[in-house]
Write a protein that holds these residues in place. Structure first.
Motif, PDB file in Angstrom:
ATOM      1  N   THR A 197      53.628  38.303  22.477  1.00  0.00           N
ATOM      2  CA  THR A 197      54.735  39.344  22.767  1.00  0.00           C
ATOM      3  C   THR A 197      54.799  40.343  21.494  1.00  0.00           C
ATOM      4  N   THR A 198      55.110  41.559  21.635  1.00  0.00           N
ATOM      5  CA  THR A 198      55.540  42.528  20.735  1.00  0.00           C
ATOM      6  C   THR A 198      56.872  42.256  20.198  1.00  0.00           C
ATOM      7  N   ALA A 199      57.121  42.820  18.947  1.00  0.00           N
ATOM      8  CA  ALA A 199      58.490  42.880  18.341  1.00  0.00           C
ATOM      9  C   ALA A 199      59.622  43.338  19.212  1.00  0.00           C
ATOM     10  N   GLU A 200      59.112  44.477  19.862  1.00  0.00           N
ATOM     11  CA  GLU A 200      60.122  45.260  20.654  1.00  0.00           C
ATOM     12  C   GLU A 200      60.795  44.159  21.764  1.00  0.00           C
ATOM     13  N   VAL A 201      60.080  43.284  22.214  1.00  0.00           N
ATOM     14  CA  VAL A 201      60.868  42.433  23.368  1.00  0.00           C
ATOM     15  C   VAL A 201      61.808  41.415  22.538  1.00  0.00           C
ATOM     16  N   TRP A 202      61.605  41.307  21.395  1.00  0.00           N
ATOM     17  CA  TRP A 202      62.464  40.519  20.620  1.00  0.00           C
ATOM     18  C   TRP A 202      63.779  41.228  20.015  1.00  0.00           C
ATOM     19  N   THR A 203      63.785  42.560  20.034  1.00  0.00           N
ATOM     20  CA  THR A 203      64.831  43.458  19.565  1.00  0.00           C
ATOM     21  C   THR A 203      65.893  43.782  20.604  1.00  0.00           C
ATOM     22  N   PRO A 204      66.876  43.959  20.307  1.00  0.00           N
ATOM     23  CA  PRO A 204      68.000  44.266  21.248  1.00  0.00           C
ATOM     24  C   PRO A 204      67.656  45.693  21.915  1.00  0.00           C
ATOM     25  N   ASP A 205      67.617  45.807  23.208  1.00  0.00           N
ATOM     26  CA  ASP A 205      67.132  47.187  23.699  1.00  0.00           C
ATOM     27  C   ASP A 205      67.859  48.526  23.243  1.00  0.00           C
ATOM     28  N   SER A 206      68.968  48.288  22.890  1.00  0.00           N
ATOM     29  CA  SER A 206      69.815  49.600  22.577  1.00  0.00           C
ATOM     30  C   SER A 206      69.331  49.844  21.206  1.00  0.00           C
ATOM     31  N   ILE A 207      68.648  49.082  20.311  1.00  0.00           N
ATOM     32  CA  ILE A 207      68.097  49.493  19.061  1.00  0.00           C
ATOM     33  C   ILE A 207      66.888  50.679  19.328  1.00  0.00           C
ATOM     34  N   VAL A 208      66.043  50.111  20.221  1.00  0.00           N
ATOM     35  CA  VAL A 208      64.895  50.690  20.763  1.00  0.00           C
ATOM     36  C   VAL A 208      65.241  52.200  21.364  1.00  0.00           C
ATOM     37  N   HIS A 209      65.970  52.134  22.428  1.00  0.00           N
ATOM     38  CA  HIS A 209      66.452  53.183  23.206  1.00  0.00           C
ATOM     39  C   HIS A 209      67.190  54.179  22.471  1.00  0.00           C
ATOM     40  N   ASN A 210      67.789  53.759  21.487  1.00  0.00           N
ATOM     41  CA  ASN A 210      68.583  54.871  20.657  1.00  0.00           C
ATOM     42  C   ASN A 210      67.982  55.347  19.397  1.00  0.00           C
ATOM     43  N   ASP A 211      66.663  55.118  19.369  1.00  0.00           N
ATOM     44  CA  ASP A 211      65.967  55.828  18.321  1.00  0.00           C
ATOM     45  C   ASP A 211      64.610  56.156  18.955  1.00  0.00           C
ATOM     46  N   VAL A 213      61.952  57.402  17.659  1.00  0.00           N
ATOM     47  CA  VAL A 213      60.515  57.054  17.188  1.00  0.00           C
ATOM     48  C   VAL A 213      60.259  55.887  17.670  1.00  0.00           C
ATOM     49  N   LEU A 214      61.195  54.857  17.724  1.00  0.00           N
ATOM     50  CA  LEU A 214      60.699  53.388  18.384  1.00  0.00           C
ATOM     51  C   LEU A 214      60.685  53.563  19.985  1.00  0.00           C
ATOM     52  N   GLU A 215      61.473  54.304  20.676  1.00  0.00           N
ATOM     53  CA  GLU A 215      61.181  54.271  21.780  1.00  0.00           C
ATOM     54  C   GLU A 215      59.798  54.962  22.361  1.00  0.00           C
ATOM     55  N   GLU A 216      59.324  55.971  21.600  1.00  0.00           N
ATOM     56  CA  GLU A 216      58.076  56.518  21.809  1.00  0.00           C
ATOM     57  C   GLU A 216      57.028  55.541  21.468  1.00  0.00           C
ATOM     58  N   ALA A 217      57.107  54.628  20.409  1.00  0.00           N
ATOM     59  CA  ALA A 217      56.260  53.823  20.122  1.00  0.00           C
ATOM     60  C   ALA A 217      56.069  52.639  21.090  1.00  0.00           C
ATOM     61  N   ALA A 218      57.322  52.317  21.641  1.00  0.00           N
ATOM     62  CA  ALA A 218      57.596  51.358  22.651  1.00  0.00           C
ATOM     63  C   ALA A 218      56.776  51.617  23.893  1.00  0.00           C
ATOM     64  N   ALA A 219      56.864  52.907  24.232  1.00  0.00           N
ATOM     65  CA  ALA A 219      56.152  53.278  25.576  1.00  0.00           C
ATOM     66  C   ALA A 219      54.503  53.210  25.223  1.00  0.00           C
ATOM     67  N   PRO A 228      55.965  39.649  28.363  1.00  0.00           N
ATOM     68  CA  PRO A 228      56.915  40.854  28.634  1.00  0.00           C
ATOM     69  C   PRO A 228      56.484  41.953  27.537  1.00  0.00           C
ATOM     70  N   HIS A 229      56.837  43.003  27.850  1.00  0.00           N
ATOM     71  CA  HIS A 229      56.493  44.124  27.151  1.00  0.00           C
ATOM     72  C   HIS A 229      57.874  45.165  26.944  1.00  0.00           C
ATOM     73  N   LEU A 230      58.718  44.910  27.687  1.00  0.00           N
ATOM     74  CA  LEU A 230      59.932  45.894  27.611  1.00  0.00           C
ATOM     75  C   LEU A 230      61.078  45.455  26.507  1.00  0.00           C
ATOM     76  N   PRO A 231      61.401  46.531  25.723  1.00  0.00           N
ATOM     77  CA  PRO A 231      62.428  46.052  24.826  1.00  0.00           C
ATOM     78  C   PRO A 231      63.390  45.370  25.191  1.00  0.00           C
ATOM     79  N   GLY A 232      63.903  44.346  24.553  1.00  0.00           N
ATOM     80  CA  GLY A 232      64.976  43.575  24.580  1.00  0.00           C
ATOM     81  C   GLY A 232      64.881  42.378  25.740  1.00  0.00           C
ATOM     82  N   TYR A 233      63.641  42.263  26.551  1.00  0.00           N
ATOM     83  CA  TYR A 233      63.556  41.153  27.379  1.00  0.00           C
ATOM     84  C   TYR A 233      63.752  39.654  26.877  1.00  0.00           C
ATOM     85  N   ALA A 234      63.044  39.681  25.978  1.00  0.00           N
ATOM     86  CA  ALA A 234      63.065  38.140  25.148  1.00  0.00           C
ATOM     87  C   ALA A 234      64.212  37.938  24.484  1.00  0.00           C
TER      88      ALA A 234
END
Length: 461
Positions: A197-211, A213-219, A228-234
């Motif tokens: 897993t990546t760190a994104e899946v362990w991060t609350p998705d609002s943190i990624v989607h509201n940034d 830079v992070l949203e672009e990296a997650a994509a 899983p690879h989508l932000p927040g899922y784990a």
């Protein structure tokens, strides 16, 4: 209208048969954080009276089911000890037995945190015959995902023995065993990890989607294997359900699957840490493992991720352990030595959180550089007793001039300073140490902890 009346009556009738229930994390054999005000919660009928009576106190704590069928109380816990009993009464009675008070840590990350005796790790297999340790308790959260934060997860607490240890995180176990022995307290370990897993899946998705830079990296993350690879899922399924549970801190071993986006990892990782602390409503310590030397397919990706982790270690109440010397095969992303990884994490916690004296716990970290003629003189933090070379000659030291061409360097050590030079470089500008994906340098503190890999330049790779 008649249908509405029937539905209401049916709900009222069924409510008479409902029982209070608890989340998985509240069970017999659990460890509650000592000398704290811990939350015990669950579900009941709306307006149902619930009482919680712990055996260590004459006090009975009372709650009433809310309109959405929830209840909670905050219970004052005693100093480390046990076993205790907790009796919870509503329309039914739940008795929690063999409850301990002590220190509780959450242990998370990807495969190197997840690995257990079942994966063939010899250092933890050797522990199995003598692993009946009642003062160490495990709560293992199975792999699962969710689109939104959940309020419960599967699992139950169990005492450490030769059976329960088989499938439990080796790093977490060795960490917990060292803490329990050194502090002479029960230790509860909550394991929530998932290989790949990546760190994104362990991060609350609002943190990624509201940034952006992070949203672009997650994509840019390419899904791999069964992970899983989508932000927040784990986070939603494996972390959010236990955030009401009081903990002392967190340990983390992850990063290998973020090497493709190393340039944003510091921003992501520190945001994830802050997101966890916000979810727990507690500014707890967070200790992590710098990823080990490994021959990544994309050159320098591992070195850059380690650099991002080193930068993250400056974040509030964090600490990083370096393991460049604990690798037998740089072609294996899963170093077999988990004993010393857990030990170094525990030593960091013992010194930094529990203020135990005389425990070496911080690797030397580059502090400053000055140029004197054809030599670069570097100083290091966390090297009060000096530095040393293990072996006849220092390795993995490189030096460059303005041409940005790095050459192997000659090294001289004086206390906590290192003098670096090369006949090929008349006017030094930059120094690098172990700044390669699979580099295993041999410069250590006198206490035996390896220098953290670093570079003094910020040149493009």
């Amino acid at each position: 209208m008649r249908g509405i009346i029937i539905t209401v009556l049916l709900c009222m009738a069924l409510s008479g048969y409902s029982n209070i229930r608890l989340p998985g994390i509240i069970s017999s054999n659990m460890v509650l954080q000592q000398l704290d005000s811990v939350k015990i919660w669950g579900w009941a009928d709306p307006y149902e009276e619930v009482t919680v009576t712990p055996s260590w106190s004459p006090q009975t704590y009372k709650a009433t089911g809310s309109r959405d069928a929830r209840w909670e109380v905050k219970v004052a816990t005693p100093a480390a000890g046990g076993p205790h009993t907790i009796i919870i009464k509503g329309k039914n009675i739940i008795v929690l037995n063999n409850v301990m008070t002590g220190e509780v840590w959450i242990c998370s990350g990807q495969s190197n945190m997840e690995m257990s005796a079942q994966k063939g790790l010899q250092d933890v297999k050797a522990e199995l015959p003598s692993a009946h340790l009642n003062n160490i308790r495990f709560f293992h959260i199975p792999k699962t995902t969710a689109l939104y934060p959940q309020d419960d997860c599967a699992g139950e607490w169990a005492a450490c023995d030769s059976v329960t240890l088989q499938a439990f995180s080796a790093v977490a176990y060795f960490f917990g065993k060292r803490l329990s022995t050194a502090l002479n307290v029960p230790v509860g370990l909550i394991a929530a990890s998932w290989g790949g897993t990546t760190a994104e899946v362990w991060t609350p998705d609002s943190i990624v989607h509201n940034d952006p830079v992070l949203e672009e990296a997650a994509a840019k993350i390419v899904p791999s294997g069964m992970c899983p690879h989508l932000p927040g899922y784990a986070f939603n399924a494996m972390i959010a359900p236990v955030t009401p549970y009081t903990i002392a801190g967190a340990i983390w071993y992850q990063g290998e699957n973020n090497t493709g986006t190393a340039h944003t990892y510091k921003q992501l990782f520190t945001a994830m840490i802050d997101g966890w602390r916000a979810a727990w409503k507690k500014d707890f310590p967070f200790y992590f493992v710098q990823i080990a030397p490994f021959r990544y397919q994309v050159k320098n990706s591992g070195a850059l991720l380690r650099e991002a982790q080193l930068q993250s270690a400056a974040h509030h109440k964090t600490g990083m352990v370096v393991i460049t010397d604990l690798v037998a095969d740089t072609n294996d992303v899963h170093p077999a030595n988990k004993h010393d990884v857990g030990l170094r994490l525990a030593n960091f916690a013992l010194a930094d959180t529990y203020h135990r004296q005389g425990i070496p716990f911080q690797s030397p970290v580059f502090s400053s550089m000055r140029i004197h003629g054809n030599k670069a003189i570097l100083t290091f933090d966390h090297a009060d007793k000096g530095l040393m070379i293990k072996g006849a000659t220092a390795t993995e030291w490189m030096i460059a001039g303005e041409d940005k061409i790095f050459h192997p360097a000659t090294v001289a050590i004086h206390g906590h300073t290192v003098t670096v030079s090369s006949k090929m470089v008349k006017a030094p500008v930059a120094v690098r140490y172990a700044f390669r994906d699979a580099a295993m340098g041999n410069t250590f503190s006198r206490e035996g902890l390896p220098i953290a890999p670093f570079r003094t330049d910020n040149w493009s790779l």
